[in-house]
Structures are given as C-alpha cells and as structure tokens.
Scaffold this motif. Structure first.
Motif, short mmCIF file in Angstrom:
data_model
loop_
_atom_site.label_atom_id
_atom_site.label_comp_id
_atom_site.label_asym_id
_atom_site.label_seq_id
_atom_site.Cartn_x
_atom_site.Cartn_y
_atom_site.Cartn_z
N TYR A 20 0.83 -1.20 0.00
CA TYR A 20 0.00 0.00 0.00
C TYR A 20 0.87 1.25 0.00
CZ TYR A 20 0.81 0.38 5.07
OH TYR A 20 1.39 0.51 6.31
N SER B 238 -4.82 -8.83 8.81
CA SER B 238 -4.06 -9.66 9.73
C SER B 238 -3.58 -10.95 9.06
CB SER B 238 -4.86 -9.96 10.99
OG SER B 238 -5.87 -10.88 10.72
N ARG B 239 -4.06 -11.22 7.86
CA ARG B 239 -3.59 -12.42 7.15
C ARG B 239 -2.47 -12.10 6.16
NH1 ARG B 239 -8.60 -13.58 8.77
NH2 ARG B 239 -9.36 -15.71 8.95
N CYS B 240 -2.10 -10.82 6.07
CA CYS B 240 -1.10 -10.42 5.08
C CYS B 240 0.13 -9.83 5.74
CB CYS B 240 -1.65 -9.32 4.17
SG CYS B 240 -2.97 -9.83 3.11
N LEU B 241 1.23 -9.91 5.03
CA LEU B 241 2.40 -9.13 5.41
C LEU B 241 2.22 -7.76 4.79
CD1 LEU B 241 5.18 -8.89 6.67
CD2 LEU B 241 6.15 -9.87 4.63
N LEU B 242 2.15 -6.74 5.63
CA LEU B 242 1.91 -5.39 5.13
C LEU B 242 3.21 -4.78 4.60
CD1 LEU B 242 -0.86 -5.71 6.32
CD2 LEU B 242 -0.61 -3.54 7.47
N ARG C 11 4.51 -1.28 3.14
CA ARG C 11 4.20 0.11 2.83
C ARG C 11 5.20 0.65 1.82
NH1 ARG C 11 6.00 4.77 5.17
NH2 ARG C 11 7.14 3.52 6.68
#
Ligand SMILES: Nc1ncnc2c1ncn2[C@@H]1O[C@H](COP(=O)(O)OP(=O)(O)O)[C@@H](O)[C@H]1O
Ligand SMILES: Nc1ncnc2c1ncn2[C@@H]1O[C@H](COP(=O)(O)OP(=O)(O)O)[C@@H](O)[C@H]1O
Ligand SMILES: [Mg+2]
Ligand SMILES: [Mg+2]
Lengths: 357, 371
Positions: free
Chosen positions: A41, A177-181, A183
């Motif tokens: 994101y 919460s199921r993903c590696l964020l 940025r």
C-alpha cells in the motif's frame, strides 16, 4: 512507440532505484520459499505495481514477464454476465475486481476457487504456488473481502495473494491480519531526481539540468509516474532540453485555478452561475469531483486570509464526503462554492466594518 | 489454453500435502482439544461436561475475531467423533462459501440424510463418545441476511432430532432473536495479556526463535486481544528476520511496521505541529519537537508529508486519538472537543471520503480545540 514510464520501468528488484531496504527484504522473502500473502500500500505513483512485478520476476524468473491478456465471463447468481479482463503469465494472474463494482464477490469467489483447485503443471516452476494479484483492493466490497478471508487460509498450500491498494483504511481487519503489510512510501524529491537522470542518460541528450530535474520532482508531489510523464512532455517542447523550459500544468488544473480566482473576485448569484458552468465542463471531461474540489480548495487557501483557510478546508471535507454518499456531484460542488463565497463575503465585511469603528 | 490445468486428483485431501514448515502458524498451533484453548475458562468448563453427557444443545459462539471460537468448536467436534467420523458427522459452512439459503438448505439436507454408523474403536486406537447426531457449524453467521436466518430457523426445527447447530459470529446482535433464543450462548473474551504472552512464548520456543519481552509487549499492544493477529505478526516478523543472512533479531519496530502501526515519532511530530505538548518518558524534554503551535500552512504541509509516506488515515486517526485522550495534562474540555472531531472523521472515512482532506480536517480542528 511506448511511453517512457513503460519503457524505463524497472524489471527486476536490482533495477529499482529507491527503498533499497525494502527491495532487499523482498528479495530474501522470495528466496526463502516461505512466501506469505502480502498487501502493498502507498500513494499513487509510488511504484507499487512495479515493485510487485519485480517481486514476481524474482520468484519465478523471466517467465513471469510473458504476459497475456484474456477476457473472462463470470455469471452472477441472477444470471447477469460480467466481463473481466485478466492479465496472466504461467505463474500468476492479475485482476481488478472493482471493474465489476458490486459483483466483485462473484469474481473473487469463482476465480480463486478455480485457481486453488488447479495445480502448477510446469514441473520446472520454482514454486508450487501461483500468485493472484488483486489491484485496487481498497475498492473491494465488504462482501468480497469476507469471501477472501477464509479462502486465504484454506488455499495457502497452492496460492498466494498479493493485494495492491492506496490505503489500508478500507480493508477489513481479518484481511490485514492475514497479510504481510508492505508500505511503499512515495519517493523523495532527491530519489525522483535520480530516476529522471537515469532516464535522461538513455536519451540522445544524455543529461538533464539539475534545476529542471529538481523542478519536475517538486512539482510531481512524490508521484513518479507524473514526474516521468512531465519529463517526456518537456522533451516534446524542446528535443535537446535547451532554452527556457516551463512545466505545463494540465488543462484541468489551470481551469480549476481559474475557478478559484473567480470565487475570490466576486461573490454574486451571477458568479455562482458562471462557476457552475465551469464545474460542469470539468466533470464532463471526466475529472473526478474529488480532484476538482481539492484542487480548487488548495488554490483558494493560498490566496485568502489565514483566518479563512481552516473553514474553507473544513467545508471541502464535509462536501466531499456528501458527494460520496450522495448521487449528484454537481449539487455538492456548487453548495461548497456558495458556502465559500458566503464565508469570504462575511469575513471581508467583518474586516471592513471594524475599520469604521 | 492456460498453463494451469484442472488437477485430476481434486479429491486428494489438501492437508496431506502441506509442508509443515510452510504452514501458517495460526493453523499449525490451532488448539487440538478444548483444553488447549486459552483464556476461555468458563466456556471450556461447560463444554467439557458435554463430552461425558451424551447431549449437546444448539450453540451460539460470539466474540471478537481471533479469540478461539472456530478452534473451540472444531476441537470439541474432534473430541466427540474422533478422526474417522469427523468428516461424516461435522459440516462446516462459512462466508467464503456460496451461501444463498437455498444452497445451505440443500447442503444440510444432503448431509443430514446420510447416517453412517460409527465404529466402536477408532483407527487411532481410542474410543470416542460419538453421539448419535451430527454437528453443523455455521461460521461467520452474522453475515447471513435476516431472511436466510429465518429460513435457517425452520431448517433447524426440521432436523432437530439428528443435528445440532453451532452458530459462530462476531456480533450477537446481528443474529435474529428466534434463532439466538434456541441456542446456548457462549461469549468469547478478547485474550488477556497474560494468556497472549504465554501462548506466544510457547509458539516461539517450538519454532526456536528468540523473542524479547519488548517484542511480546508490542505484539500484545498491536493485536488487542486478537490472538490470530499476534501469531501472524510474529510469523511475519520471523520470516523477515530469517530471510537475512545471518538472521537479524526481531525488534519491536518490525512488529509495528508489519502491523501497519505509524511510528510514534511521526504521530508525536504531527501532534506537536497541532499544538499538543508531547511528554515523553525520556528526561530530555526538548528533543527537537516544536513546542509552539503552528499555523495553517505548517499543518497542511505536515499532512501532505504524512500522506506521501503512505500511512493510512484510519491508523493515524486512531493513534492520534489515543494520544489526545490519554494525554496527561490536556484539559478535559479540550479532549472532549477533540473527541467530537475524531468521531466525525471516522464516519466520513467509512463513507469513503478522501483521506487527505480528513487528516487535514482533524488536524485543523484539533489545533483549534487545544489552542
Ligand atoms: N523503483 C523504481 N525505480 C525507477 N522507476 C520506477 C520505480 N518504481 C516505479 N517507477 C516508475 O514509476 C512509474 C509508476 O510506478 P507504478 O509502479 O505504476 O506506481 P503505483 O503502482 O504505485 O501507482 C512506473 O511506470 C515506472 O516507470
Ligand atoms: N483462545 C485461544 N486459545 C488458543 N489459541 C487461540 C485462541 N484464540 C485464537 N487462537 C489462535 O488463533 C487462531 C484463530 O483462532 P480462531 O479460533 O479461528 O478464532 P475466531 O474466534 O476468529 O474463530 C487459531 O488457529 C489459534 O492459533
Ligand atoms: Mg497503480
Ligand atoms: Mg472464526
């Protein structure tokens, strides 16, 4: 001939020009075999799409660059046909479910199930899983997000999902919460300058003047795509980049500024009518209403008294929200213009009066 | 033709092929028995009794995500039926499946019709109670429409003799009363810090990773009682730390980045621009933060800078909210005025409003409220 933004788009993680720390992490994750679902994101033009493509290439090698575009038809329970464009390689598939609006759930459900139940037949593939890239994930309906959440757990053994979004605000917590964020911040002006110089080096003129590069970078506000597009447009003005250069603002932006100036010059019913026709003109050229209100507001606050600025932005925020919920953009744009005129007039008279005390 | 082909062995159990080292830890460490479930003592105590008595009521599990609802019912069912009969006796439906009520009715009808006999001793050599009914788990039941729920109530009655339902949801108020009143209700609480901490340390030691107290504390703070989240964050952090050579130790800021938390320095500097005194733990009060409130242009450029960094508006507002509300010296009246602004902004963001406009709006209004 393709545009510079496409021609000089980096293909591998090594070619990426900035956020080196992030590239390193992505490289090691791709190598580890233990590759998670991910959510990229950040603002538009920060390089998310490019970075995702480079990660795929790192995962699967050159084959991930061989793309083909298909059109698929899905059927809603009420037997309505949905056409969806799908970009895919042997190893991944890319969709933009927001293309089908409120029916995105159907597409997500059908497609993911289908992919989850198929197996990679390329025995030489580096990974058993296939990657599904979901563009504009922040426009997914709640329904589609709910459909995703359990699927992400259930089919982990042969599918990874990469979501791409401008913001995480609109994604439900179970998905995040199921993903590696990941940025992806917009590049700084210095980083943009670096990329511009890299592009210039591949042109006959070889170099770009430091000042020009700096100016383009500042003007782009962190949007690298915009910076490269502007650079290419400048080259059109002057093929060897000599002589005085001016960064041309897009027409719609100049037009918005004109509207702001009209509002400040005169606050009368007649002026409201004039402004309205300008707003219609902008809308009919497909300039998003949010962009219109933000651009006008930005110009206004540069021109008015300090005491008025906060109020103008306040009402811009309020009317922009109403625009989203409501139906007729023009009503809310116009209401905002009237509000601003009234604020301005009151304030103006307030000061004038005090002068007579 | 696409490179992906429909596999010819679709019926092969998927779980058998999952490499345990690649398995998500939330699945790997899902409680196997109800006694493995942490922190829900009351619920577990009641359910333990159903293992010895032969009867089971219809049940409604409710509570926030990641508190053990799905795990508890799956564990209970496994303990009731054992590995061999689980498939034929337990039907799990959730929101990821197509769930028009017609489909639900069909599935339940089919499922309830078959009545395979249970063997006395299971293949693992143990005996299981194997009560003479089937369990139907409707996970994420609060996403069913009212009509679907009403239809479900009739289905429940039709098959009352041979089935027990377990409805699982986050919000009990979204379940229609005639349905809820037929069930025994079990509330699942957000996990307390102690239980979360012990569960996480247990997982860390099974996985042979070093986790400092500070990291555990950050995991607890960022996941707010949702154990699924804290376990996932821990696994992501460990992936990143293992992916370098040599592995780097996990630090709290890794967890914050993974969780999408905005660094304190960013929030503090935003708050300072708005005229809020930043009181840090360190003795050094004057750590470069501006202490005087600034004007419109400063606030606007601060907001533009934050937006360029890609932080999400919802996250910024929630952290700024906490900072304001917990502020040690800010007057209550001022806090109250800020609270109004935060509420307004939250609603606007839910309506899909522009994030930059609303971060700025909150900034400007908070600035006004505190000065
Ligand atoms: N790391 C990078 N180094 C150099 N150029 C880049 C980089 N990332 C993106 N670009 C350029 O910027 C343009 C926009 O990037 P893109 O990935 O489409 O952004 P986003 O998906 O964030 O909107 C691309 O066309 C590419 O030419
Ligand atoms: N009370 C609990 N005790 C032990 N593990 C738990 C508990 N709650 C959640 N977990 C962990 O989180 C994961 C998700 O839990 P789950 O039961 O699916 O939550 P939900 O309440 O959302 O249904 C489980 O796989 C398990 O690893
Ligand atoms: Mg993009
Ligand atoms: Mg659950």
């Amino acid at each position: 001939m393709s545009l510079w933004v496409d021609m000089y788009r980096p293909r591998t993680l090594d070619d990426l020009h900035y956020h080196e720390g992030l590239s390193t992490r992505l490289r090691s994750l791709a190598a580890s075999g233990d590759f998670p679902h991910m959510l990229f994101y950040g603002p538009s033009g920060a390089g998310k799409k490019t970075r995702i493509a480079c990660t795929l290439r790192e995962l699967f090698g050159k084959g991930a660059d061989k793309l083909k575009i298909d059109q698929r038809v899905f059927m809603t329970p009420s037997k309505r046909k949905l056409d969806v464009n799908i970009v895919q390689s042997n190893y991944h598939i890319e969709i933009t479910p927001s293309e089908v609006g409120q029916y995105d759930r159907v597409v997500i459900q059908e497609l993911l199930k289908e992919i989850a139940q198929t197996q990679q037949v390329d025995v030489s593939a580096k990974h058993r899983f296939k990657v599904v890239i979901i563009q504009e994930a922040d426009s997914l309906t709640r329904d589609a997000q709910a459909a995703l959440r359990r699927t992400m757990e259930k089919y982990m053994s042969n599918m990874r999902i990469i979501l791409c979004a401008n913001s995480t605000s609109k994604l439900i917590a179970p998905i995040k919460s199921r993903c590696l964020l990941v940025r992806v911040a917009a590049p700084s002006s210095e980083e943009i300058v670096k990329v511009l110089k890299h592009v210039a080096a591949k042109q006959p003129f070889r170099v770009i003047d430091d000042e020009v590069a700096q100016e383009i970078a500042e003007d782009s506000n962190g949007n690298l795509r915009k910076a490269i597009l502007v650079f290419e447009a400048l080259r059109m003005q002057s093929p060897d980049l000599s002589g005085p250069l001016t960064i041309a603002k897009p027409d719609w932006e100049t037009y918005c500024h004109k509207v702001a100036d009209m509002i400040i010059q005169e606050q009368t019913p007649q002026r409201v009518m004039d402004v309205r026709s300008k707003l219609y003109e902008l809308l009919s050229h497909c300039i998003p209403a949010t962009v219109i209100i933000k651009t006008i507001a930005d110009r206004l606050v540069d021109k008015v008294d300090e005491n008025l600025k906060a109020d103008i932005m306040h009402w811009a925020a309020i009317y922009e929200t109403r625009m989203r919920v409501g139906n007729k953009k023009i009503f809310h744009l116009e209401a905002w213009v009237v509000k601003v005129m009234s604020l301005y007039k009151h304030f103006f008279y307030g000061i004038d009066m005090s002068g007579f005390d | 033709m696409s490179f992906f082909q429909k596999s010819s062995t679709r019926t092969a159990p998927k779980t058998a092929t999952v490499d345990p080292t690649l398995q998500p830890w939330v699945e790997k460490y899902r409680p196997k028995t109800i006694d493995d479930v942490s922190a829900q003592e009351h619920t577990v105590a009641v359910l333990r009794r159903t293992l010895t008595s032969t009867n089971l009521p219809h049940m409604l599990f409710y509570g926030p995500p990641g508190t053990g609802k799905t795990s508890t019912i799956l564990a209970l069912a496994r303990q009731l039926y054992g590995p061999d009969n689980f498939r034929s006796r337990v039907l799990e439906l959730n929101a990821s499946d197509e769930r028009g009520i017609a489909i639900v009715r069909d599935k339940i009808k089919n499922f309830a019709r078959q009545t395979p006999r249970a063997q006395a001793v299971a293949s693992d050599g143990q005996t299981y109670p194997c009560p003479p009914y089937k369990i139907i788990i409707l996970d994420e039941a609060d996403s069913m429409t009212q009509d679907a729920q009403a239809a479900l109530r009739r289905i429940m009655e039709t098959y009352a003799r041979i089935t027990r339902f377990c409805l699982v949801c986050n919000y009990v108020t979204r379940i229609i009363d005639p349905l809820a009143s037929r069930c025994s209700k079990f509330r699942f609480k957000p996990l307390d810090p102690t239980s979360t901490s012990s569960r996480l340390t247990q997982i860390a030691s099974s996985e042979n990773i070093a986790v400092s107290d500070d990291v555990v504390k950050t995991l607890i703070n960022t996941s707010q009682g949702d154990l699924r989240r804290s376990i996932t964050y821990l696994q992501s952090a460990s992936r990143l730390s293992m992916s370098t050579n040599p592995p780097t130790p996990i630090v709290p800021s890794d967890i914050q980045e993974i969780a999408g938390v905005v660094p304190d320095t960013v929030i503090n500097s935003f708050a300072a621009t708005l005229g809020i005194d930043i009181i840090t733990d360190e003795m050094d009060v004057d750590d470069g933060l501006p202490t005087r409130a600034k004007g419109f242009n400063d606030i606007r450029s601060k907001v533009k800078q934050i937006v360029r960094e890609g932080y999400s508006a919802a996250q910024i507002l929630s952290q700024l909210h906490d900072l304001v509300v917990e502020h040690p010296t800010l007057a209550a009246q001022k806090k109250a005025n800020c609270a109004l602004v935060f509420a307004e902004a939250d609603k606007a963001l839910c309506d899909g409003a522009d994030e930059e406009l609303w971060i700025l709006e909150v900034g400007l209004q908070v600035h006004k409220a505190v000065s």
